[in-house]
Design an enzyme around this catalytic site. Structure first.
Site, mmCIF file in Angstrom:
data_model
loop_
_atom_site.group_PDB
_atom_site.id
_atom_site.type_symbol
_atom_site.label_atom_id
_atom_site.label_comp_id
_atom_site.label_asym_id
_atom_site.label_seq_id
_atom_site.Cartn_x
_atom_site.Cartn_y
_atom_site.Cartn_z
ATOM 1 N N CYS A 67 0.928 -1.303 0.043
ATOM 2 C CA CYS A 67 -0.034 -0.096 -0.136
ATOM 3 C C CYS A 67 0.976 1.351 -0.192
ATOM 4 O O CYS A 67 1.998 1.053 -0.403
ATOM 5 C CB CYS A 67 -0.994 -0.019 1.346
ATOM 6 S SG CYS A 67 -0.232 -0.060 2.740
ATOM 7 N N THR A 69 2.123 3.087 2.439
ATOM 8 C CA THR A 69 2.946 2.998 3.607
ATOM 9 C C THR A 69 3.543 1.432 3.918
ATOM 10 O O THR A 69 4.463 1.447 4.616
ATOM 11 C CB THR A 69 2.745 3.747 4.787
ATOM 12 O OG1 THR A 69 1.740 3.077 5.359
ATOM 13 C CG2 THR A 69 2.520 5.223 4.578
ATOM 14 N N GLY A 70 2.640 0.792 3.832
ATOM 15 C CA GLY A 70 2.734 -0.688 4.241
ATOM 16 C C GLY A 70 2.125 -0.846 5.778
ATOM 17 O O GLY A 70 1.723 -1.862 6.028
ATOM 18 N N ARG A 134 16.141 -21.571 18.727
ATOM 19 C CA ARG A 134 15.862 -21.080 19.554
ATOM 20 C C ARG A 134 14.825 -20.107 19.533
ATOM 21 O O ARG A 134 14.012 -19.308 20.270
ATOM 22 C CB ARG A 134 16.924 -19.954 20.339
ATOM 23 C CG ARG A 134 17.454 -19.113 19.336
ATOM 24 C CD ARG A 134 18.775 -18.426 19.650
ATOM 25 N NE ARG A 134 19.440 -17.491 18.950
ATOM 26 C CZ ARG A 134 19.424 -15.974 18.960
ATOM 27 N NH1 ARG A 134 18.627 -15.524 19.900
ATOM 28 N NH2 ARG A 134 20.021 -15.425 17.966
#
Length: 155
Positions: A67, A69-70, A134
């Protein structure tokens, strides 16, 4: 990754179209959930939901959302249990989001980074393997948190 779902809003449409071509050149099957043009504004939430559900239900190996900006896409994607989505604007974050967190939905901002960087970030994310070890208990903790707060149909 062999199969990726991808979607955008109008701001990310051109970057999405160009990224689809690139992904296909890498031998990746692409499931484009839309939009099919950038002629009118598109709401990002339904697009993020479509991609994220495909990832959560293992129909695809991962998802990509673009989009302006994300940020909106990542917030919407993370509403789906099992999704680990984040905005990634650099190669270091792309690598470690995948190797340490097993990021399954990559979000980027077409108004923040160039298409060249979008391609490079995607390549790094696709080519990086989850380390496991881990980091497995940490992902289990995320799943426990989802189970604690999310119920089918919402709260």
């Amino acid at each position: 990754m062999k199969r990726i779902a991808i979607g955008s809003d109008h701001a990310g449409f051109l970057a999405k179209q160009n990224l689809i071509k690139e992904l296909k050149s890498w031998g990746i099957e692409v499931v484009d959930v839309g939009p099919s043009s950038d002629e009118k504004p598109v709401e990002y939430v339904p697009i993020a939901e479509l991609v994220s559900v495909k990832v959560a239900e293992n129909e695809v190996d991962g998802g990509i959302l673009i989009c302006g900006t994300g940020v909106g896409m990542s917030i919407a994607a993370n509403k789906i249990p099992g999704i680990r989505a984040a905005v990634v604007n650099d190669l270091f974050s792309a690598q470690y989001a995948k190797s340490d967190v097993n990021l399954n939905v990559l979000c980027m901002g077409a108004r923040v980074i160039s298409e060249r960087i979008i391609m490079e970030i995607t390549k790094k994310w696709v080519d990086t393997n989850f380390t496991g070890g881990r980091f497995i208990p940490r992902i289990a903790q995320l799943h426990e948190m989802e189970s604690k707060y999310f119920t089918k149909g919402g709260k």
